[in-house]
Design a protein around this motif. Structure first.
Motif: not given
Ligand code: MN
Ligand code: GDP
Length: 380
Positions: A201, A187-188
């Motif tokens: 991430d 995320n993302p």
């Molecule tokens: Mn993140």
């Protein structure tokens, strides 16, 4: 054990998930050098084992190597939700077009894994999940079948992700299985302006029980800790070599054997109180261990009563009672202590505690009776 983002991305890379080029440093001057090698413009990212770094100011764009050094200096040493930043990662910036969310988590209640995906990833994912749960797709994954290419395509389509995201979902499942992870999260996951899909991430929680075959990350202790004082009671217990877990309730619990202690937590909860801890003093249950355990539990300000639940086996109850009596010499008892001794030499053990006649110590003959009394003392 949670891994740092820079470790998670190593795993992603190993399994064919694309990530931006990056370097990890622990000094601002190294940040300048690393930024030069990465092409000048970089994103500087705090490496801490907690989310929400972006919102906390721990993710910043730097226009050139000099700026990267200044930004790294700002972020290194920063406190993010109680975690001290000791390292930063410098990553090549990405021109983001869309941000998605994908993860696999263990769903203990359902006894399966769960794929979670959303076309609205990014720093607001918690708000999206809370306010518009329909924007977050949850699909069970049978652990025996896993995520096949077809399943990955199904998840991507159901969540409204582009078809190219299916390859990432397929590979991410391999990360989970091959690395013995309990959670893998991206995320993302982004689509760039050029249509490239990248994991920007990552969060990975590896199963500590698989450490014997996953030597790669070592133990928590072997990693640079970013939150040395996570829970002071657990830290104190660990220092004494105790098998202790802090919980939220008001009944302190000591028992011998993990199974007995777990059922003691249940029985206390069944009696309308909440356990304040899990503490298994094991088979030996020496006076020293009993004293150490009492020490930790009594220093928990939330504890209002303590329940000692021992079933004497190889360690007989009279030895445990002697342990309690000697523990009372070194620990000042400040809260009521309910003791239930049963099993090997129970009568002798009870007699020893009766003879000691401490005003704050009472005995119960059954586990349920002991739990009821401890719950009563803790909640009235
Ligand atoms: Mn993140
Ligand atoms: P988190 O806040 O701890 O989840 O850290 P992330 O690594 O997810 O970064 C937070 C946010 O910063 C991301 O959701 C992105 O919106 C943004 N971000 C991170 N890296 C880049 C990048 O290379 N380019 C751009 N434009 N934004 C980025």
């Amino acid at each position: 054990m949670d891994l740092y983002e820079y470790q998670a991305r190593e795993l992603f890379k190993d399994h064919g998930i694309a990530v931006p080029d990056a370097a990890v440093v622990d000094h601002p001057r190294e940040a300048r050098h690393a930024a030069e090698l990465l092409g000048g413009r970089v994103v500087v990212k705090a490496q801490v084992k907690t989310g929400g770094r972006g919102k906390a100011g721990g993710v910043k764009l730097a226009a050139d190597p000099a700026a990267a050094e200044i930004t790294a200096r700002q972020i290194l040493g920063m406190d993010i939700k109680g975690h001290t930043v000791r390292r930063v990662m410098l990553a090549q910036p990405v021109d983001i077009q869309d941000e998605f969310y994908v993860s696999y988590v263990l769903d203990r209640e359902a006894g399966t894994f769960l794929a979670i995906a959303s076309a609205e990833g990014g720093v607001e994912i918690e708000e999206v999940a809370a306010n518009r749960p329909e924007a977050v797709t949850r699909i069970p994954v049978d652990p025996a079948e896993g995520v096949t290419e077809a399943k990955a395509a199904e998840i991507a389509a159901a969540a409204g992700l582009p078809p190219e995201a299916a390859a990432v979902l397929h590979r991410l499942w391999r990360v989970l299985v091959r690395e013995d992870a309990l959670l893998v999260e991206v995320n993302p996951l982004v689509r760039t302006a050029d249509g490239v899909i990248l994991a920007l991430d990552g969060k990975v929680t590896v199963d500590d029980n698989a450490r014997f075959r996953q030597a790669r990350w070592g133990s928590d202790a072997a990693q640079p800790a970013d939150d040395p004082g996570a829970d002071p009671l657990e830290a104190a217990a660990r220092a004494k070599g105790l098998n202790y877990v802090k919980l939220d309730g008001e009944v302190g619990i000591i028992g011998n054997g993990a199974g007995l202690v777990m059922s003691t937590l249940d029985v206390v909860a069944g009696r309308g109180a909440r356990p304040a801890d899990f503490l298994d003093i094991g088979g030996g249950a020496s006076a020293r261990t009993m004293a150490d355990g009492l020490d930790v539990i009594l220093s928990d300000p939330d504890v209002r009563a303590v329940l000692v639940n021992v079933f004497g086996g190889i360690t007989a109850c009279d030895a445990v009672a002697e342990g309690i009596v000697r523990a009372l010499e070194s620990v000042r008892l400040t809260k009521p202590l309910v003791v239930r001794l049963d099993g090997n030499n129970a009568a002798r053990g009870r007699a020893i505690l009766d003879a000691r006649a401490h005003p704050l110590v009472e005995q119960a003959t059954t586990m349920d009776g002991a739990a009821a009394r401890a719950a009563e003392l803790a909640t009235t």
